[in-house]
Design a protein around this motif. Structure first.
Motif, PDB file in Angstrom:
ATOM      1  N   ASP A 224       0.983 -17.550 -45.850  1.00 41.97           N
ATOM      2  CA  ASP A 224       1.928 -18.077 -46.829  1.00 41.97           C
ATOM      3  C   ASP A 224       2.626 -16.997 -47.641  1.00 41.97           C
ATOM      4  O   ASP A 224       3.424 -17.306 -48.526  1.00 41.97           O
ATOM      5  CB  ASP A 224       1.199 -19.030 -47.795  1.00 41.97           C
ATOM      6  N   MET A 225       2.329 -15.744 -47.364  1.00 41.89           N
ATOM      7  CA  MET A 225       3.030 -14.679 -48.084  1.00 41.89           C
ATOM      8  C   MET A 225       4.488 -14.655 -47.659  1.00 41.89           C
ATOM      9  O   MET A 225       4.812 -14.874 -46.494  1.00 41.89           O
ATOM     10  CB  MET A 225       2.357 -13.339 -47.809  1.00 41.89           C
ATOM     11  N   VAL A 226       5.377 -14.383 -48.605  1.00 40.00           N
ATOM     12  CA  VAL A 226       6.815 -14.390 -48.330  1.00 40.00           C
ATOM     13  C   VAL A 226       7.310 -12.944 -48.185  1.00 40.00           C
ATOM     14  O   VAL A 226       7.003 -12.089 -49.018  1.00 40.00           O
ATOM     15  CB  VAL A 226       7.588 -15.094 -49.463  1.00 40.00           C
ATOM     16  N   THR A 228       9.688 -10.158 -48.716  1.00 41.95           N
ATOM     17  CA  THR A 228      10.690  -9.948 -49.760  1.00 41.95           C
ATOM     18  C   THR A 228      11.481  -8.656 -49.587  1.00 41.95           C
ATOM     19  O   THR A 228      12.520  -8.489 -50.224  1.00 41.95           O
ATOM     20  CB  THR A 228      10.030  -9.915 -51.143  1.00 41.95           C
ATOM     21  N   PRO A 304      12.574 -18.396 -49.172  1.00 40.72           N
ATOM     22  CA  PRO A 304      11.195 -18.887 -49.235  1.00 40.72           C
ATOM     23  C   PRO A 304      10.625 -19.298 -47.878  1.00 40.72           C
ATOM     24  O   PRO A 304       9.410 -19.404 -47.731  1.00 40.72           O
ATOM     25  CB  PRO A 304      11.283 -20.086 -50.192  1.00 40.72           C
ATOM     26  N   THR A 307       8.117 -16.695 -44.412  1.00 43.44           N
ATOM     27  CA  THR A 307       6.701 -16.397 -44.634  1.00 43.44           C
ATOM     28  C   THR A 307       6.158 -15.587 -43.464  1.00 43.44           C
ATOM     29  O   THR A 307       6.825 -15.404 -42.439  1.00 43.44           O
ATOM     30  CB  THR A 307       5.888 -17.691 -44.773  1.00 43.44           C
ATOM     31  N   ARG A 341       5.841 -13.268 -53.835  1.00 46.01           N
ATOM     32  CA  ARG A 341       6.225 -14.640 -54.193  1.00 46.01           C
ATOM     33  C   ARG A 341       7.610 -14.614 -54.838  1.00 46.01           C
ATOM     34  O   ARG A 341       8.006 -13.629 -55.451  1.00 46.01           O
ATOM     35  CB  ARG A 341       5.226 -15.248 -55.183  1.00 46.01           C
ATOM     36  N   LYS A 349       9.125 -12.911 -57.829  1.00 52.64           N
ATOM     37  CA  LYS A 349       8.211 -13.186 -58.943  1.00 52.64           C
ATOM     38  C   LYS A 349       7.203 -12.062 -59.099  1.00 52.64           C
ATOM     39  O   LYS A 349       7.001 -11.522 -60.179  1.00 52.64           O
ATOM     40  CB  LYS A 349       7.485 -14.514 -58.714  1.00 52.64           C
ATOM     41  N   GLU A 425      -1.440 -16.175 -62.765  1.00 51.88           N
ATOM     42  CA  GLU A 425      -1.080 -16.697 -61.443  1.00 51.88           C
ATOM     43  C   GLU A 425      -1.125 -15.584 -60.399  1.00 51.88           C
ATOM     44  O   GLU A 425      -1.662 -15.766 -59.300  1.00 51.88           O
ATOM     45  CB  GLU A 425       0.309 -17.319 -61.493  1.00 51.88           C
ATOM     46  N   GLN A 426      -0.555 -14.442 -60.743  1.00 55.74           N
ATOM     47  CA  GLN A 426      -0.560 -13.314 -59.815  1.00 55.74           C
ATOM     48  C   GLN A 426      -1.987 -12.841 -59.554  1.00 55.74           C
ATOM     49  O   GLN A 426      -2.366 -12.552 -58.409  1.00 55.74           O
ATOM     50  CB  GLN A 426       0.270 -12.171 -60.401  1.00 55.74           C
ATOM     51  N   ASP A 429      -3.667 -15.273 -57.263  1.00 61.26           N
ATOM     52  CA  ASP A 429      -3.080 -15.142 -55.935  1.00 61.26           C
ATOM     53  C   ASP A 429      -3.709 -13.963 -55.190  1.00 61.26           C
ATOM     54  O   ASP A 429      -4.069 -14.053 -54.006  1.00 61.26           O
ATOM     55  CB  ASP A 429      -1.573 -14.930 -56.067  1.00 61.26           C
TER      56      ASP A 429
END
Length: 784
Positions: A224-226, A228, A304, A307, A341, A349, A425-426, A429
């Motif tokens: 699920d990592m995006v 970037t 998004p 992934t 993210r 993010k 959150e980070q 994660d």
């Protein structure tokens, strides 16, 4: 053939008045030459509106794509002439290169927006006589200024094919628009421009290895990592070949080629653009300010859907390079793929980590790119010194998985980014990332990370750490300490035993109103089965900490020299805990006594007197539901299980002259022996007794009763023995019954307080008597 027209954005906005949205770039230097209708005084007006035809082709979108509604390109007006832009721009001068500026003027004086339309909508853009070039994609200029291009600066927000056509830089030959050119009955000019790509595009397939693509359960989190960012680095030497930022010199763009009949010779014009592109960064080409070149290309991605669950196509644009890179046999290009993210607006993010791409894990990619950059292979078809195309069809440099040329995301080359964690959150994660790595690779193959906290949020109710005891190290500075706060419903926070603090001695704050449990607070577990839980940190406690039997706070068990704790709250000690505050920063360090068994007396002796390391520095005894004698005897015992106590034949209560005593439905008594005093007594809840106990001769020794508590001060001796005078106060918020004579400094009977002094007895004060509650009996000031 049906023509495709590009019309000004003013039409789309339904503007019915003169358009001033970038069409004419006014600034102070020429404002005096613009009248109220936005007309340029002195310049030759050609057309009130304009239609553009690109490449005389209705079906192609600059290359092999299709035009789409809303596509926009720019038409730029520049000054080649020694005449002012507001004066006459002469076609003959432009055509014959006469009266040209000795130093090129790179500024754009108009930046018209043209938008795809099929119905011939008119535009109200004013077009003046002069030299122009078209470019794709359109970008806002804002003012009269140089046209700076950053070929890879736009984020990739779509799939490769769409992004390639949306963002790949294309330029036209320059052309001259002159007064008297054919316009229709509405005074709208139609003009053809020849446009072609001037950058190369790399099509790179970023592909996860099987351990990611086929992962399940905890390991599936890695899917699920995006993606970037992609950064491609040339490697080798003499490798600063990429001009990622440059300024267009419009006067050096090739001029359109026309046949004898005045029609455009498209192929000759294309060829001039291709040649100009290949010479663009040479220093004499149509780009300037290219001295600061880079060894790398960077594409930022904001999609998004990109992934790591499967292969993704990422683009990278670059002008054709002028000279190749020098390589040894062992040297290759490399790349880095960043994952993280995204925010809702598409911005990054936070970063989760980077995959390193090299010749070991992606040999096909590294070899092909090396061949395209190699200084010894510039004559080959795929050399990036050329503009890659087949005829007039733009061609990407492909790195496909099918050809074993993908950029492989290999877990052995994945570096998790834990150096600047700014949100909970980070943090959480990243913990999940490590759970996934351990699930796939095994804990023994995953290095212990350091989580560097750099945020301002509080950890509310929980500090999440990896499963199965996998250890992480904490780092936090005085500026951004790790702040611990109770859960939403006041839940206590449990300190994770696999959050290591010894290495970095981080800064940690427990907030007021928060309870933090450290280690096994029950106190009944076999110590040999427990792992030490250590907070060897710069810990500031403003709340309540329960230090369990295997806890070490403010110090590592084997070193008493750190003493890093600032205790502005309370710490409850379970026997076995180490608590080491800084000097004069003890606060309240309490031990709860719920029975008066000899074994309990032994523990009080150790905790209060301490050994060579002072153990827990207890300064408060909380007695709950039992009676404690100041001279109670302990039991014979050998050395204890955790502290460095010694064998002894007998144990007894230590002196409590420097210890505060709190009572909860309990009693503190003196019967006989050498210990007669305590530092202070506080009735916290229920009915409590203080029998034949004196206050130590320290200053500020106080007796308190809290609201909803009751304290009886009495003597069991016959006759009753008076309490020795002491310097301190009676502070009463609850009920206080005094059955002996007392001599104190102050008496404070608050609004909720009730004091009753028995008949024949007196409470004498020497300084202050505050009476706001109810008082019965004799309370009087000492006579001089």
């Amino acid at each position: 053939m049906k023509k495709v027209y590009l019309l000004s954005s003013c039409v789309l906005a339904a503007c019915l008045t003169a358009c001033n949205n970038e069409d004419f770039l006014t600034e102070q230097s020429i404002n005096a030459n613009v009248n109220a209708d936005e007309a340029v005084i002195g310049a030759d007006l050609v057309s009130k509106g304009m239609k553009i035809v690109v490449n005389n082709d209705a079906d192609t979108r600059l290359a092999s794509g299709r035009w789409e509604q809303g596509d926009q390109l720019g038409l730029a007006w520049y000054n080649f002439s020694k005449n002012e832009i507001t004066g006459t721009q002469n076609y003959t001068d432009w055509k014959n290169n006469t009266n040209w500026l000795e130093t090129a003027d790179n500024k754009l004086y108009a930046n018209h927006i043209f938008t795809v339309s099929t119905n011939g909508f008119e535009t109200q853009t004013d077009v003046y006589q002069g030299a122009y070039f078209a470019y794709w994609p359109y970008s806002k200029q804002g003012s009269i200024s140089d046209k700076v291009v950053k070929v890879n600066d736009v984020y990739q927000t779509t799939d490769f094919e769409t992004d390639w056509f949306n963002n790949g830089l294309q330029l036209s030959t320059q052309d001259f628009i002159q007064a008297g050119e054919a316009v229709d009955e509405n005074n709208v000019l139609e003009k053809e421009f020849v446009m072609a790509p001037v950058v190369n595009v790399l099509r790179a397939e970023v592909a996860p290895e099987e351990r990611i693509a086929n992962a399940t359960e905890d390991g599936a989190y890695l899917k699920d990592m995006v993606i970037t960012r992609l950064q491609i680095t040339a490697g080798g030497t003499n490798n600063t070949v990429f001009a990622n930022t440059a300024t267009i010199v419009p006067s050096k763009l090739p001029k359109v080629v026309r046949n004898n009949d005045g029609t455009i010779n498209y192929q000759s014009s294309y060829d001039l653009i291709y040649a100009a592109a290949e010479a663009a960064t040479s220093g004499t080409g149509f780009l300037t300010n290219v001295d600061t070149k880079s060894a790398s290309l960077t594409t930022n991605i904001s999609n998004p859907e990109y992934t790591t669950a499967e292969g993704r196509l990422v683009r990278a644009f670059t002008f054709p390079i002028q000279t190749g890179v020098t390589y040894t046999a062992q040297q290759y290009p490399t790349a880095k793929v960043t994952v993280g993210r995204l925010n809702a607006d598409g911005s990054v993010k936070y970063v989760l980590g980077t995959f390193t791409i090299n010749s070991t894990n992606s040999l096909g990619f590294a070899t092909k790119l090396k061949n395209s950059l190699d200084v010894t292979k510039t004559t080959e078809t795929a050399s990036l010194t050329k503009l890659l195309r087949t005829g007039n069809v733009w061609q990407p440099l492909n790195f496909y998985a099918e050809a074993d040329q993908s950029l492989n995301l290999n877990l052995d080359n994945f570096a998790v980014s834990t150096t600047s964690i700014k949100t909970v959150e980070q943090w959480n994660d990243l913990v999940n990332i490590y759970d996934a790595l351990v699930a796939i690779k095994g804990a023994e193959n995953v290095s212990t990370p350091t989580f560097t906290w750099a945020g301002t949020e509080s950890f509310k109710g929980e500090i999440k750490t990896p499963k199965n005891g996998f250890e992480i190290k904490l780092k936090a500075t005085e500026r951004t300490p790790l702040v611990i706060e109770a859960g939403e419903n006041g839940e206590a926070v449990v300190w994770p035993e696999n959050l290591e603090t010894v290495t970095n001695k981080p800064y940690i704050t427990v907030t007021e109103g928060t309870t933090l449990n450290v280690g096994e607070i029950d106190g009944t577990v076999d110590p040999s089965t427990l792992k030490d839980v250590v907070i060897n940190a710069n810990l500031t406690n403003n709340g309540v900490i329960y230090a369990g039997q295997n806890a070490s706070i403010g110090v590592k068990e084997t070193s008493a020299s750190d003493q890093l704790l600032i205790n502005d709250g309370r710490i409850y000690v379970t026997y076995g805990a180490y608590v080491y505050p800084k000097e004069n920063e003890n606060g309240e360090i309490a031990y709860i006594v719920s029975d008066n068994n000899p074994e309990t007396i032994n523990k009080i002796e150790v905790l209060v007197e301490g050994g060579s390391k002072q153990q827990a520095n207890v300064n408060t005894i909380v007695i709950e539901g039992t009676t404690l004698d100041l001279n109670a005897q302990g039991s014979s015992s050998s050395s204890d299980d955790r502290y460095e106590g010694s064998s002894s034949s007998s144990h007894e209560m230590p002196s409590l002259a420097t210890v505060n005593v709190e009572l909860k439905n309990a009693s503190i008594v003196y019967t006989e022996g050498t210990n007669t005093t305590v530092k202070s007594v506080k009735a916290v809840e229920g009915k409590n007794q203080m029998i034949d106990v004196n206050m130590a001769s320290n200053n500020d020794n106080n007796i308190y009763t809290l609201a909803n508590s009751e304290l009886t001060i009495d003597s069991n001796k016959t006759p009753k023995v008076d309490m020795a005078s002491f310097t301190g106060s009676l502070s009463n918020y609850g009920k206080l019954f005094v059955n002996i004579n007392m001599n104190v400094t102050n008496v404070f009977n608050e609004t909720t307080g009730y004091i009753e002094v028995s008949n024949g007895k007196t409470v004498t004060y020497t300084a202050i008597y505050k009476q706001e509650g109810t008082a019965k009996g004799n309370i009087q000031k000492q006579s001089l």
